[in-house]
Write a protein that holds these residues in place. Structure first.
Motif, short mmCIF file in Angstrom:
data_model
loop_
_atom_site.label_atom_id
_atom_site.label_comp_id
_atom_site.label_asym_id
_atom_site.label_seq_id
_atom_site.Cartn_x
_atom_site.Cartn_y
_atom_site.Cartn_z
N ALA A 179 -10.10 -47.29 -48.22
CA ALA A 179 -9.22 -47.64 -49.32
C ALA A 179 -9.91 -49.06 -50.08
CB ALA A 179 -7.67 -47.95 -49.12
N ASP B 287 -7.33 -49.35 -55.16
CA ASP B 287 -6.59 -47.95 -54.41
C ASP B 287 -5.43 -48.43 -53.92
OD1 ASP B 287 -8.76 -46.18 -54.83
OD2 ASP B 287 -9.33 -46.32 -52.77
N ASP C 207 -1.57 -47.42 -55.16
CA ASP C 207 -0.40 -46.99 -54.17
C ASP C 207 0.63 -47.73 -54.26
OD1 ASP C 207 -2.10 -44.85 -53.84
OD2 ASP C 207 -3.02 -45.72 -51.81
#
Length: 87
Positions: free
Chosen positions: A49, A53, A57
């Motif tokens: 990640a 990312d 999230d």
């Protein structure tokens, strides 16, 4: 037995109106949002990640809480039971 039954949360939640539950969700979202940077620093570097990312999230999860709180306040009655769901 469900987890909320084991710790006694069900009666406490059942006693809250939908608007009070929405306020609790909003307070949780504000609490998490105020600590957003610490969550980004806690992302393990050994994963695939990227920082982008992780931001997506984390911000997405917090945004969902804000959205649910807003929608509940707007669309549900200020009561402990939804007698009729409106769309």
């Amino acid at each position: 037995m469900r987890i909320w039954e084991a710790n006694g949360a069900e009666p406490a939640l059942a006693g809250l109106t939908f608007h009070e539950r929405a306020a609790a969700l909003k307070a949780l979202a504000q609490y998490l949002n105020a600590r957003r940077e610490s969550y980004l620093r806690a992302v393990p570097t050994g994963t695939a990640a990227t920082l982008g990312d992780s931001k997506f999230d984390i911000d997405g999860g917090i945004g969902v809480l804000f959205s649910y709180a807003s929608r509940a306040k707007r669309e549900l009655p200020n009561d402990t039971k939804a007698h009729r769901w409106r769309r």
